[in-house]
Structures are given as C-alpha cells and as structure tokens.
Design a protein around this motif. Sequence first.
Motif, PDB file in Angstrom:
ATOM      1  N   ARG A  62     -24.815  -8.751  -1.379  1.00 50.79           N
ATOM      2  CA  ARG A  62     -24.907  -7.259  -1.427  1.00 50.79           C
ATOM      3  C   ARG A  62     -26.364  -7.763  -0.411  1.00 50.79           C
ATOM      4  NH1 ARG A  62     -23.462  -5.271  -6.095  1.00 50.79           N
ATOM      5  NH2 ARG A  62     -25.233  -5.613  -7.049  1.00 50.79           N
ATOM      6  N   ASP A  63     -27.306  -7.543  -0.814  1.00 52.66           N
ATOM      7  CA  ASP A  63     -28.901  -7.789  -0.455  1.00 52.66           C
ATOM      8  C   ASP A  63     -28.515  -8.340   0.747  1.00 52.66           C
ATOM      9  OD1 ASP A  63     -29.205  -6.372  -2.727  1.00 52.66           O
ATOM     10  OD2 ASP A  63     -30.568  -7.714  -3.681  1.00 52.66           O
ATOM     11  N   GLN A  64     -28.025  -8.837   1.017  1.00 54.82           N
ATOM     12  CA  GLN A  64     -28.108 -10.395   2.549  1.00 54.82           C
ATOM     13  C   GLN A  64     -27.179  -9.481   3.897  1.00 54.82           C
ATOM     14  OE1 GLN A  64     -25.930 -14.027   2.293  1.00 54.82           O
ATOM     15  NE2 GLN A  64     -27.055 -14.525   4.749  1.00 54.82           N
ATOM     16  N   LEU A  65     -26.089  -8.732   3.331  1.00 51.44           N
ATOM     17  CA  LEU A  65     -24.833  -7.481   3.631  1.00 51.44           C
ATOM     18  C   LEU A  65     -26.032  -6.589   4.417  1.00 51.44           C
ATOM     19  CD1 LEU A  65     -21.558  -7.788   2.162  1.00 51.44           C
ATOM     20  CD2 LEU A  65     -22.481  -9.245   4.459  1.00 51.44           C
ATOM     21  N   GLU A  66     -26.685  -5.946   3.753  1.00 53.59           N
ATOM     22  CA  GLU A  66     -27.204  -4.905   3.392  1.00 53.59           C
ATOM     23  C   GLU A  66     -28.377  -5.097   4.522  1.00 53.59           C
ATOM     24  OE1 GLU A  66     -28.758  -3.119   0.179  1.00 53.59           O
ATOM     25  OE2 GLU A  66     -26.463  -2.671  -0.425  1.00 53.59           O
ATOM     26  N   LEU A  67     -29.737  -6.386   4.782  1.00 59.03           N
ATOM     27  CA  LEU A  67     -30.376  -6.899   5.714  1.00 59.03           C
ATOM     28  C   LEU A  67     -29.767  -7.177   6.793  1.00 59.03           C
ATOM     29  CD1 LEU A  67     -32.573 -10.057   3.028  1.00 59.03           C
ATOM     30  CD2 LEU A  67     -33.204  -7.242   3.987  1.00 59.03           C
ATOM     31  N   GLU A  68     -28.629  -7.417   6.964  1.00 58.45           N
ATOM     32  CA  GLU A  68     -27.353  -8.102   8.049  1.00 58.45           C
ATOM     33  C   GLU A  68     -27.720  -6.481   8.799  1.00 58.45           C
ATOM     34  OE1 GLU A  68     -24.684 -10.386   7.714  1.00 58.45           O
ATOM     35  OE2 GLU A  68     -25.790 -11.943   7.087  1.00 58.45           O
ATOM     36  N   LYS A  69     -27.016  -5.171   7.698  1.00 59.67           N
ATOM     37  CA  LYS A  69     -26.600  -4.299   8.848  1.00 59.67           C
ATOM     38  C   LYS A  69     -27.610  -3.459   9.044  1.00 59.67           C
ATOM     39  CE  LYS A  69     -22.801  -2.974   6.144  1.00 59.67           C
ATOM     40  NZ  LYS A  69     -22.322  -2.364   4.417  1.00 59.67           N
ATOM     41  N   GLN A  70     -28.696  -3.906   8.525  1.00 63.95           N
ATOM     42  CA  GLN A  70     -30.316  -2.890   8.487  1.00 63.95           C
ATOM     43  C   GLN A  70     -30.637  -4.058   9.622  1.00 63.95           C
ATOM     44  OE1 GLN A  70     -33.357  -3.916   5.981  1.00 63.95           O
ATOM     45  NE2 GLN A  70     -34.123  -1.120   5.225  1.00 63.95           N
ATOM     46  N   LYS A  71     -30.356  -5.042   9.805  1.00 60.77           N
ATOM     47  CA  LYS A  71     -31.436  -5.701  11.116  1.00 60.77           C
ATOM     48  C   LYS A  71     -30.475  -5.067  12.696  1.00 60.77           C
ATOM     49  CE  LYS A  71     -33.294  -9.728  10.603  1.00 60.77           C
ATOM     50  NZ  LYS A  71     -32.386 -11.919   9.803  1.00 60.77           N
ATOM     51  N   ILE A  72     -28.887  -4.782  11.694  1.00 64.04           N
ATOM     52  CA  ILE A  72     -28.336  -4.995  13.483  1.00 64.04           C
ATOM     53  C   ILE A  72     -28.634  -3.311  13.841  1.00 64.04           C
ATOM     54  CG2 ILE A  72     -25.844  -4.174  14.422  1.00 64.04           C
ATOM     55  CD1 ILE A  72     -24.476  -6.523  12.546  1.00 64.04           C
ATOM     56  N   GLN A  73     -29.178  -2.569  13.090  1.00 67.81           N
ATOM     57  CA  GLN A  73     -29.161  -1.221  13.108  1.00 67.81           C
ATOM     58  C   GLN A  73     -30.906  -1.312  13.962  1.00 67.81           C
ATOM     59  OE1 GLN A  73     -29.448   0.931   9.942  1.00 67.81           O
ATOM     60  NE2 GLN A  73     -29.165   3.107  11.226  1.00 67.81           N
ATOM     61  N   GLU A  75     -32.650  -3.372  15.553  1.00 66.17           N
ATOM     62  CA  GLU A  75     -32.411  -4.157  17.007  1.00 66.17           C
ATOM     63  C   GLU A  75     -30.871  -2.899  18.028  1.00 66.17           C
ATOM     64  OE1 GLU A  75     -29.361  -7.294  16.555  1.00 66.17           O
ATOM     65  OE2 GLU A  75     -31.110  -8.735  16.249  1.00 66.17           O
ATOM     66  N   GLN A  76     -30.831  -1.913  17.095  1.00 66.57           N
ATOM     67  CA  GLN A  76     -29.839  -1.051  18.513  1.00 66.57           C
ATOM     68  C   GLN A  76     -30.904   0.525  18.997  1.00 66.57           C
ATOM     69  OE1 GLN A  76     -26.633   0.452  16.291  1.00 66.57           O
ATOM     70  NE2 GLN A  76     -25.165  -1.589  17.117  1.00 66.57           N
ATOM     71  N   GLU A  77     -31.622   0.638  17.880  1.00 63.81           N
ATOM     72  CA  GLU A  77     -32.830   1.415  17.908  1.00 63.81           C
ATOM     73  C   GLU A  77     -33.928   1.626  18.612  1.00 63.81           C
ATOM     74  OE1 GLU A  77     -34.112   2.611  14.189  1.00 63.81           O
ATOM     75  OE2 GLU A  77     -32.420   3.558  13.519  1.00 63.81           O
ATOM     76  N   ASN A  78     -33.862  -0.271  18.406  1.00 64.56           N
ATOM     77  CA  ASN A  78     -35.777  -1.009  19.401  1.00 64.56           C
ATOM     78  C   ASN A  78     -34.929  -1.391  20.989  1.00 64.56           C
ATOM     79  OD1 ASN A  78     -36.993  -0.318  17.207  1.00 64.56           O
ATOM     80  ND2 ASN A  78     -37.132  -2.367  16.356  1.00 64.56           N
ATOM     81  N   ALA A  79     -33.777  -1.147  21.053  1.00 68.51           N
ATOM     82  CA  ALA A  79     -33.223  -1.695  22.034  1.00 68.51           C
ATOM     83  C   ALA A  79     -33.520  -0.564  23.286  1.00 68.51           C
ATOM     84  CB  ALA A  79     -31.559  -2.175  22.353  1.00 68.51           C
ATOM     85  N   PRO A  80     -34.004  -1.696  24.699  1.00 68.46           N
ATOM     86  CA  PRO A  80     -34.453  -0.687  26.028  1.00 68.46           C
ATOM     87  C   PRO A  80     -33.248   0.853  25.886  1.00 68.46           C
ATOM     88  CG  PRO A  80     -34.879  -2.976  25.995  1.00 68.46           C
ATOM     89  CD  PRO A  80     -33.639  -2.915  24.989  1.00 68.46           C
ATOM     90  N   GLU A  81     -33.478   1.461  26.694  1.00 66.20           N
ATOM     91  CA  GLU A  81     -32.529   2.841  27.049  1.00 66.20           C
ATOM     92  C   GLU A  81     -31.908   2.168  28.202  1.00 66.20           C
ATOM     93  OE1 GLU A  81     -32.457   6.221  26.694  1.00 66.20           O
ATOM     94  OE2 GLU A  81     -33.014   5.699  26.027  1.00 66.20           O
ATOM     95  N   PHE A  82     -31.725   0.781  29.102  1.00 65.23           N
ATOM     96  CA  PHE A  82     -31.196   0.884  30.006  1.00 65.23           C
ATOM     97  C   PHE A  82     -29.696   0.609  29.544  1.00 65.23           C
ATOM     98  CE2 PHE A  82     -33.156  -2.762  29.910  1.00 65.23           C
ATOM     99  CZ  PHE A  82     -32.740  -3.693  30.458  1.00 65.23           C
ATOM    100  N   VAL A  83     -29.805  -0.393  28.492  1.00 64.45           N
ATOM    101  CA  VAL A  83     -29.016  -1.538  27.433  1.00 64.45           C
ATOM    102  C   VAL A  83     -27.664  -0.078  26.501  1.00 64.45           C
ATOM    103  CG1 VAL A  83     -28.793  -2.870  25.182  1.00 64.45           C
ATOM    104  CG2 VAL A  83     -30.198  -2.810  26.954  1.00 64.45           C
ATOM    105  N   LYS A  84     -28.766   0.748  25.832  1.00 70.44           N
ATOM    106  CA  LYS A  84     -27.886   1.479  25.150  1.00 70.44           C
ATOM    107  C   LYS A  84     -27.131   2.423  26.001  1.00 70.44           C
ATOM    108  CE  LYS A  84     -31.317   2.558  21.903  1.00 70.44           C
ATOM    109  NZ  LYS A  84     -32.691   4.099  21.453  1.00 70.44           N
TER     110      LYS A  84
END
Length: 102
Positions: A62-73, A75-84
């Motif tokens: 459960r913790d591992q799945l939560e960490l994966e979701k957190q990493k994805i989120q 990465e999406q937040e830290n992505a450059p504006e043009f990628v968004k």
Amino acid sequence: MAEPDYIDEDNPELIKPQKLINPVKTSRNHQDLHRELRMNQKRGLAPQNKPELQKVMERRKRDQLELEKQKIQEEQENAPEFVKVKGNLRRTAQESSEAPNS
C-alpha cells in the motif's frame, strides 16, 4: 528398514536411545491452542487475526503504491509549462475528434 544389530544384544554398557521430549508440545497452553485451531479448521472458521508478516507485506504494498502516485503527481507539477500545455492540447484534440463521431 533393517534394525541395527546392537539393539538385539543385552549389553548393559550401551546406552539405549530415547526419544527427546518436546517441551512445547507437552505444555498445556500449547495443547489447548492446538485443539482450538483444529476445531476451527474443521468448522471452516479462519483465525480472525492475520499473521504479522502478512500485515507488514500488505502495508508495504500500500505504501509503495502511494509513493508511486506521489512521484507521478510531483513529476506532473514540476514539469515545464510547455509540456503541460502540450498535454492539454492533445487532450482537447482527442475530445474534439471523438465528439463528431458520436
């Protein structure tokens, strides 16, 4: 299975082997617990509590799945504006191409 030949002899110098007593099996507490587990097994009742190892493994998954979701989120937040913007354009293009078909 062949019997050893020293068992037949009545030699008083030899020490005869004896089966060791298991103190766990002779304890009253262990016998009661074992009897209860056998009764529950016959009735088809599972023990109410999960083993500690199973609990730990489930918690880790459960913790591992939560960490994966957190990493994805993150990465999406830290992505450059043009990628968004590119992702948004792709999404709107797909939605607009699917809308006239239905």
